[in-house]
Scaffold this motif. Structure first.
Motif, PDB file in Angstrom:
ATOM      1  N   VAL A  11      -8.508  23.829  -4.080  1.00 19.38           N
ATOM      2  CA  VAL A  11      -8.798  24.140  -2.749  1.00 19.38           C
ATOM      3  C   VAL A  11      -7.654  24.160  -1.706  1.00 19.38           C
ATOM      4  CG1 VAL A  11     -10.643  23.821  -0.905  1.00 19.38           C
ATOM      5  CG2 VAL A  11     -11.070  23.533  -3.378  1.00 19.38           C
ATOM      6  N   ASP A  12      -7.498  25.172  -1.099  1.00 23.93           N
ATOM      7  CA  ASP A  12      -6.352  25.390   0.124  1.00 23.93           C
ATOM      8  C   ASP A  12      -7.472  25.496   1.308  1.00 23.93           C
ATOM      9  OD1 ASP A  12      -4.661  25.692   2.198  1.00 23.93           O
ATOM     10  OD2 ASP A  12      -4.168  27.882   1.303  1.00 23.93           O
ATOM     11  N   LEU A  13      -7.650  24.333   2.037  1.00 21.53           N
ATOM     12  CA  LEU A  13      -8.617  24.341   2.876  1.00 21.53           C
ATOM     13  C   LEU A  13      -7.823  24.495   4.218  1.00 21.53           C
ATOM     14  CD1 LEU A  13     -11.668  24.150   3.585  1.00 21.53           C
ATOM     15  CD2 LEU A  13     -11.431  21.741   3.811  1.00 21.53           C
ATOM     16  N   LEU A  19      -8.900  29.246   0.514  1.00 26.63           N
ATOM     17  CA  LEU A  19      -8.650  29.804  -0.605  1.00 26.63           C
ATOM     18  C   LEU A  19      -9.139  28.956  -1.766  1.00 26.63           C
ATOM     19  CD1 LEU A  19      -6.311  31.255   1.159  1.00 26.63           C
ATOM     20  CD2 LEU A  19      -5.486  32.286  -0.684  1.00 26.63           C
ATOM     21  N   ILE A  20      -9.631  29.360  -2.753  1.00 30.35           N
ATOM     22  CA  ILE A  20     -10.221  28.585  -3.870  1.00 30.35           C
ATOM     23  C   ILE A  20      -9.659  29.011  -5.246  1.00 30.35           C
ATOM     24  CG2 ILE A  20     -12.265  27.675  -5.023  1.00 30.35           C
ATOM     25  CD1 ILE A  20     -13.736  27.531  -2.441  1.00 30.35           C
ATOM     26  N   TYR A  21      -9.079  28.211  -5.955  1.00 24.86           N
ATOM     27  CA  TYR A  21      -8.845  28.846  -7.391  1.00 24.86           C
ATOM     28  C   TYR A  21      -9.452  27.925  -8.357  1.00 24.86           C
ATOM     29  CZ  TYR A  21      -5.332  29.052 -11.215  1.00 24.86           C
ATOM     30  OH  TYR A  21      -4.721  29.463 -12.439  1.00 24.86           O
ATOM     31  N   PHE A 103      -8.688  19.653  -6.818  1.00 29.51           N
ATOM     32  CA  PHE A 103      -7.572  19.295  -6.006  1.00 29.51           C
ATOM     33  C   PHE A 103      -7.612  19.947  -4.516  1.00 29.51           C
ATOM     34  CE2 PHE A 103      -5.770  18.163  -9.927  1.00 29.51           C
ATOM     35  CZ  PHE A 103      -4.260  17.620  -9.498  1.00 29.51           C
ATOM     36  N   VAL A 104      -7.566  19.294  -3.405  1.00 30.28           N
ATOM     37  CA  VAL A 104      -7.491  19.585  -2.069  1.00 30.28           C
ATOM     38  C   VAL A 104      -6.339  19.361  -1.596  1.00 30.28           C
ATOM     39  CG1 VAL A 104      -8.675  19.334   0.024  1.00 30.28           C
ATOM     40  CG2 VAL A 104     -10.018  19.052  -2.122  1.00 30.28           C
TER      41      VAL A 104
END
Length: 358
Positions: A11-13, A19-21, A103-104
């Motif tokens: 997670v790219d918060l 964006l979520i992978y 993973f954040v």
């Protein structure tokens, strides 16, 4: 036997975009980090793209807000609801992160309290395992830099709320700089300039369009103009003005100077051997701000160091988290068999430096 059904997410918060992978599928969601909420009842009306479309167009009882500010959680409950909604869209149901590994990404320079807020926002939804990773490190991995090697790699990550410069080697960040300005602050600078110079009030979306179409980090070659519509402060009526690319360049020049100075300060603090690596390998630009026209040329001219823009600058962090998820899954699978992992042994350093938090 149920381990195969375990979900893994990166997670790219971000302040402006999330964006979520998903492991095995790649990036499955990319939406603005925006929420629309009713002022009178507190009911959440819309999230992501739907809420973003409401900016500047809502009635008095609906507020559109960004639950993250400067890369940290500003409103815990709303940010949690937004992330839950995004995961529900991916899974097709509101099961959230149950029995998942996540993973954040977090920005450099976070205090322990700010980092804990991000962790608790995810962990209290019964995540099986959470790992936080600093954004420049994830971006470097996503861009394919040799972060696990004894080679210095410099990353300039320009996001919506903040910008970060980091020197990475042996799986960790050696030195970093954090700047509390990003793409969204540039929009505010444009709004203030138009208001002060032309007595015209414009909205956030209009400012963003001006930035996308006319912003440049280098001196504009041609006298490009753009018509801008807004409300006249004097007469209170709609009005159209014409603004030039040179004006936008002068408005945003302070931001470019701040990036250059931040890179210089980072270079001054890095060990001489790693500085030599940066001179040879160059600097990587990522994040939405890397799309600013001429920024790579400006930095290269000012610093005398090669500067490259990532192939997918806005996806680097999420892609990096995904690569770490992929390595972690393969390492676990190879641990109980004779199969050899395709990932290098040095990748252990990356995961260790990321700092796993169960």
């Amino acid at each position: 036997m149920f381990k195969r059904f375990e979900q893994r997410y990166g997670v790219d918060l971000g302040t402006s975009n999330t964006l979520i992978y998903q492991h095995g599928q790649g990036i499955v969601l990319a939406e603005p980090s925006v929420v629309a909420i009713r002022r009178d009842t507190g009911e959440l009306q819309a999230f992501g793209e739907e809420a973003y479309a409401m900016i500047g167009r809502t009635p008095a009882n609906i507020e559109v807000m960004y639950p993250l500010k400067d890369g940290v959680v500003a409103n815990f409950d709303i940010a949690s609801a937004m992330l839950k909604h995004f995961i529900g869209k991916i899974q097709g149901r509101a099961s959230w992160f149950g029995s998942s590994q996540v993973f954040v990404s977090v920005r450099c320079g976070m205090t322990n309290v700010q980092k804990r807020a991000v962790e608790e926002m995810v962990v209290h939804k019964k995540v099986k395992k959470l790992t936080t990773v600093e954004e420049p490190l994830a971006a470097a991995i996503g861009a394919g830099l040799p972060v696990a090697d004894p080679i210095g790699s410099m990353v300039v990550d320009i996001g919506g709320g903040t910008s970060q410069v980091a020197l990475i080697a042996l799986g960790g960040i050696v030195v970093s700089q954090y700047i509390p300005v990003g793409g969204m602050s540039l929009d505010q600078d444009i709004i203030e300039y138009v208001k002060r110079t032309y007595n015209l009030v414009i909205g956030e979306r209009t400012a963003e369009e001006i930035k996308k179409n006319m912003a440049s980090a280098i001196w504009p070659e041609a006298e490009v103009r753009m018509d801008v519509r807004g409300n006249d402060l004097v007469e209170g009526l709609p009005k159209t003005i014409s603004i030039t690319a040179l004006e936008i360049y002068e408005i945003l020049n302070h931001f470019t100077i701040a990036i250059v100075e931040s890179v210089r300060r980072t270079m001054e603090q890095c060990p001489p051997e790693l500085a030599g690596d940066v001179m040879e390998q160059g600097i990587l630009l990522c994040g939405g701000g890397a799309l600013l026209y001429g920024l790579d040329q400006r930095l290269q001219s000012e610093l005398g160091v090669p500067v490259l823009v990532a192939e997918q600058p806005m996806e680097c962090i999420a892609q990096g988290a995904g690569k770490m998820l992929g390595y972690k899954a393969e390492r676990a699978a190879s641990a109980g068999s004779a199969r050899k992992s395709s990932y290098p042994p040095e990748a252990n350093d990356v995961l260790e430096q990321a700092g796993a938090n169960s």
